[in-house]
Scaffold this motif. Structure first.
Motif, PDB file in Angstrom:
ATOM      1  N   THR A 132      19.147   4.402 -19.457  1.00 23.96           N
ATOM      2  CA  THR A 132      18.345   5.618 -19.271  1.00 23.96           C
ATOM      3  C   THR A 132      17.123   5.594 -20.183  1.00 23.96           C
ATOM      4  OG1 THR A 132      19.804   6.776 -20.828  1.00 23.96           O
ATOM      5  CG2 THR A 132      20.270   7.046 -18.505  1.00 23.96           C
ATOM      6  N   PHE A 133      17.282   5.070 -21.392  1.00 24.87           N
ATOM      7  CA  PHE A 133      16.169   4.921 -22.324  1.00 24.87           C
ATOM      8  C   PHE A 133      15.081   4.028 -21.718  1.00 24.87           C
ATOM      9  CE2 PHE A 133      14.070   2.552 -25.730  1.00 24.87           C
ATOM     10  CZ  PHE A 133      13.684   3.555 -26.615  1.00 24.87           C
ATOM     11  N   LEU A 134      15.483   2.919 -21.097  1.00 27.44           N
ATOM     12  CA  LEU A 134      14.524   2.001 -20.488  1.00 27.44           C
ATOM     13  C   LEU A 134      13.749   2.677 -19.358  1.00 27.44           C
ATOM     14  CD1 LEU A 134      16.353  -1.453 -20.156  1.00 27.44           C
ATOM     15  CD2 LEU A 134      14.157  -1.037 -21.267  1.00 27.44           C
ATOM     16  N   VAL A 135      14.462   3.310 -18.450  1.00 31.84           N
ATOM     17  CA  VAL A 135      13.827   3.906 -17.283  1.00 31.84           C
ATOM     18  C   VAL A 135      12.936   5.076 -17.694  1.00 31.84           C
ATOM     19  CG1 VAL A 135      14.247   5.082 -15.084  1.00 31.84           C
ATOM     20  CG2 VAL A 135      15.670   3.139 -15.747  1.00 31.84           C
ATOM     21  N   GLU A 136      13.383   5.871 -18.664  1.00 26.31           N
ATOM     22  CA  GLU A 136      12.578   7.001 -19.135  1.00 26.31           C
ATOM     23  C   GLU A 136      11.346   6.542 -19.913  1.00 26.31           C
ATOM     24  OE1 GLU A 136      16.248  10.244 -19.573  1.00 26.31           O
ATOM     25  OE2 GLU A 136      15.482   9.182 -21.339  1.00 26.31           O
ATOM     26  N   SER A 137      11.366   5.323 -20.436  1.00 25.87           N
ATOM     27  CA  SER A 137      10.213   4.788 -21.161  1.00 25.87           C
ATOM     28  C   SER A 137       9.151   4.215 -20.235  1.00 25.87           C
ATOM     29  CB  SER A 137      10.668   3.684 -22.132  1.00 25.87           C
ATOM     30  OG  SER A 137      11.528   4.186 -23.132  1.00 25.87           O
ATOM     31  N   ALA A 138       9.465   4.059 -18.954  1.00 22.91           N
ATOM     32  CA  ALA A 138       8.567   3.385 -18.014  1.00 22.91           C
ATOM     33  C   ALA A 138       7.391   4.264 -17.616  1.00 22.91           C
ATOM     34  CB  ALA A 138       9.342   2.970 -16.772  1.00 22.91           C
ATOM     35  N   PRO A 139       6.189   3.677 -17.452  1.00 27.12           N
ATOM     36  CA  PRO A 139       5.047   4.421 -16.891  1.00 27.12           C
ATOM     37  C   PRO A 139       5.243   4.602 -15.392  1.00 27.12           C
ATOM     38  CG  PRO A 139       4.441   2.130 -17.286  1.00 27.12           C
ATOM     39  CD  PRO A 139       5.832   2.299 -17.828  1.00 27.12           C
ATOM     40  N   PRO A 140       4.469   5.466 -14.759  1.00 26.21           N
ATOM     41  CA  PRO A 140       4.610   5.689 -13.313  1.00 26.21           C
ATOM     42  C   PRO A 140       4.468   4.386 -12.522  1.00 26.21           C
ATOM     43  CG  PRO A 140       3.205   7.363 -14.300  1.00 26.21           C
ATOM     44  CD  PRO A 140       3.459   6.342 -15.360  1.00 26.21           C
ATOM     45  N   GLY A 141       5.328   4.227 -11.539  1.00 24.77           N
ATOM     46  CA  GLY A 141       5.267   3.050 -10.677  1.00 24.77           C
ATOM     47  C   GLY A 141       5.806   1.787 -11.291  1.00 24.77           C
ATOM     48  N   ARG A 142       6.428   1.861 -12.472  1.00 21.71           N
ATOM     49  CA  ARG A 142       6.957   0.672 -13.139  1.00 21.71           C
ATOM     50  C   ARG A 142       8.435   0.791 -13.483  1.00 21.71           C
ATOM     51  NH1 ARG A 142       3.290  -3.029 -15.246  1.00 21.71           N
ATOM     52  NH2 ARG A 142       1.385  -2.961 -13.982  1.00 21.71           N
ATOM     53  N   ARG A 143       9.119   1.756 -12.908  1.00 23.12           N
ATOM     54  CA  ARG A 143      10.528   1.937 -13.281  1.00 23.12           C
ATOM     55  C   ARG A 143      11.390   0.749 -12.857  1.00 23.12           C
ATOM     56  NH1 ARG A 143      10.163   7.797 -11.597  1.00 23.12           N
ATOM     57  NH2 ARG A 143      11.362   7.229  -9.751  1.00 23.12           N
ATOM     58  N   GLY A 144      11.088   0.140 -11.713  1.00 20.42           N
ATOM     59  CA  GLY A 144      11.835  -1.039 -11.294  1.00 20.42           C
ATOM     60  C   GLY A 144      11.640  -2.188 -12.266  1.00 20.42           C
ATOM     61  N   LEU A 145      10.400  -2.394 -12.703  1.00 18.48           N
ATOM     62  CA  LEU A 145      10.117  -3.445 -13.684  1.00 18.48           C
ATOM     63  C   LEU A 145      10.853  -3.190 -14.989  1.00 18.48           C
ATOM     64  CD1 LEU A 145       8.575  -5.889 -14.777  1.00 18.48           C
ATOM     65  CD2 LEU A 145       6.656  -4.362 -15.284  1.00 18.48           C
ATOM     66  N   PHE A 146      10.746  -1.977 -15.507  1.00 14.99           N
ATOM     67  CA  PHE A 146      11.431  -1.669 -16.763  1.00 14.99           C
ATOM     68  C   PHE A 146      12.940  -1.777 -16.602  1.00 14.99           C
ATOM     69  CE2 PHE A 146       7.533  -0.799 -18.574  1.00 14.99           C
ATOM     70  CZ  PHE A 146       7.607  -0.225 -19.830  1.00 14.99           C
ATOM     71  N   SER A 147      13.443  -1.334 -15.467  1.00 11.40           N
ATOM     72  CA  SER A 147      14.878  -1.438 -15.192  1.00 11.40           C
ATOM     73  C   SER A 147      15.345  -2.883 -15.249  1.00 11.40           C
ATOM     74  CB  SER A 147      15.176  -0.846 -13.812  1.00 11.40           C
ATOM     75  OG  SER A 147      16.469  -1.181 -13.370  1.00 11.40           O
ATOM     76  N   SER A 148      14.532  -3.803 -14.758  1.00  5.94           N
ATOM     77  CA  SER A 148      14.936  -5.213 -14.684  1.00  5.94           C
ATOM     78  C   SER A 148      15.199  -5.811 -16.056  1.00  5.94           C
ATOM     79  CB  SER A 148      13.865  -6.030 -13.959  1.00  5.94           C
ATOM     80  OG  SER A 148      12.696  -6.171 -14.750  1.00  5.94           O
ATOM     81  N   PHE A 149      14.561  -5.259 -17.089  1.00  2.06           N
ATOM     82  CA  PHE A 149      14.746  -5.815 -18.426  1.00  2.06           C
ATOM     83  C   PHE A 149      16.149  -5.556 -18.971  1.00  2.06           C
ATOM     84  CE2 PHE A 149      10.139  -6.001 -18.300  1.00  2.06           C
ATOM     85  CZ  PHE A 149       9.912  -7.243 -18.884  1.00  2.06           C
TER      86      PHE A 149
END
Length: 433
Positions: A145-162
């Motif tokens: 949840t920390f990763l996804v909430e840290s993501a900028p708009p349109g980048r949640r999939g990218l941040f999630s992948s980490f």
């Protein structure tokens, strides 16, 4: 004005966001390194911790049974630590989980042998895995949840992948170190003390993860409001009483992914050893190469999901693992190329699930109950189906039915595929409100 090279990383991520990624992922590497070191080294320490038996599979079965027991602490960690993260913030929860994992790793390192301590040896081993299971369940709830909430708009999939990039780095470290030790140490030394070395290292680097996480920025404004008394604390099972359909949906989403993941990234080398007599050290080498390939895929597939959506990737994964396990595992032979090809093919489709799992789960729940809502159903499903995959595969082999295991995987994949097609709505553009 600062230059773009100073403001952004090569992936176009702002540097401030990059610091958040580092805080989540360094700790996650430590968590999963410790967790997977157990599975990679089980074939070595099982004969030391458990009593001797005429059937060589019995100690391995015992070790994998305790591996499964650790998984059943994960739902408790997802519930308790997830609730803690919803109330007190993601950062505080992530600090707690890294301390727990370091303590569990240290306990594994000093586990006595059965010859020296008798029944106390498997008891200590079980206690260490229970601690690690609690930590890993809480880690998923808080860090994803920390990763996804840290993501900028349109980048949640990218941040999630980490999330799975860091998980895979942890696996690579565990697998690579296990392969190195198996290569440089003779079997007697590996059996007696070599298997302890990775757990000692895990306990030490947990301190590094703890230090880095202390510099993270909190991502949950709701948690801050709760601490200031401006918002009511969420109840322990509020995510279930208010959003029962979404909780059930996570179970359906996860069931195929967790069995496929723990089979392809963890159990497949042991499966090859048991069914085609594959060399132990060589199977670890194949696993290490495959995990490196798998890690590189994650951000690419995460970025793809930000463009085309989550559902197309999940459907591709579900269909592949409904159709492929039986022919792929049936084609396994005692050759390096055979095992490597089978692992790589499976990991291409597996990445369609792992790269976006954190995003999909987090996008289903509001901030107030996101950590517990995403963490508990996911961890419960992983405990029931993922943690038992090596045990079921080994048990089927011991009973002369090893050919049934790929059919078991396909049946569960079919269940999830139906969920992806008929029950899951696209979440890519859904706001994190």
């Amino acid at each position: 004005m600062a230059t773009p090279s100073l403001e952004h990383s090569p992936l176009g991520i702002p540097r401030s966001r990059g610091r958040q990624l580092l805080a989540a992922n360094v700790g996650n590497v430590v968590e999963w390194y410790d967790w997977y070191a157990y599975s990679f080294l089980a074939v070595y320490f099982s004969e030391q911790v458990f009593p001797k038996n005429d059937n060589p599979l019995v100690p391995v079965l015992s070790a994998f049974a305790i591996f499964a027991v650790g998984f059943f602490m994960r739902p408790l960690g997802g519930l308790l630590v997830g609730s803690f993260a919803d109330r007190f913030g993601r950062k505080a929860a992530m600090t707690f989980t890294i301390v727990l994992m370091g303590g569990g790793s240290l306990l594994l390192a000093v586990t006595p042998t059965y010859a020296a301590a008798g029944v106390l040896a498997p008891i200590v081993l079980t206690l260490a895995r229970l601690i690690q299971g609690l930590s890993v369940g809480g880690e998923f709830a808080a860090a994803t949840t920390f990763l996804v909430e840290s993501a900028p708009p349109g980048r949640r999939g990218l941040f999630s992948s980490f999330q799975y990039v860091s998980t895979t780095i942890g696996q690579l470290l565990a697998s690579g170190l296990a392969a190195l030790l198996a290569t440089v140490l003779v079997k007697e030394d590996m059996d007696s003390y070599g298997w302890r070395i990775p757990f000692v290292i895990g306990a030490v680097i947990s301190l590094v993860g703890l230090w880095i996480r202390k510099g993270a920025d909190e991502t949950s404004a709701v948690a801050q409001e709760i601490q200031e008394g401006r918002s009511e604390r969420p109840k322990l099972f509020e995510f279930l009483t208010r959003y029962p359909t979404k909780a059930a949906l996570i179970v359906g989403i996860t069931v195929a992914g967790t069995v496929a993941y723990y089979t392809w990234t963890t159990f497949l080398p042991t499966y090859a050893q048991q069914n085609v007599g594959f060399d132990k050290a060589m199977s670890l080498q194949v696993g290490t190469i495959s995990l490196l390939f798998f890690m590189v895929l994650q951000p690419l597939l995460g970025m793809l999901s930000d463009k085309v959506g989550r559902r197309p990737l999940l459907i591709a994964f579900g269909l592949a693992f409904t159709l492929l396990p039986v022919p792929l595992l049936g084609a396994l032979s005692n050759s390096f190329a055979s095992l490597l090809a089978i692992q790589l093919v499976g990991m291409v489709f597996l990445g369609c699930f792992t790269s976006i799992s954190a995003a999909v789960n987090s996008e289903l729940f509001p901030t107030r109950v996101r950590a517990s809502g995403a963490g508990f159903p996911y961890s419960l499903t992983v405990a029931i189906f993922g943690g038992t995959a090596p045990l079921i595969g080994t048990w089927l082999k011991d009973n002369g039915n090893s050919g049934l295991f790929p059919w078991y995987m396909s049946a569960l994949a079919l269940v999830s595929t139906l969920v992806y097609v008929f029950a899951l709505k696209e979440t890519k553009d859904q706001p994190l409100s």
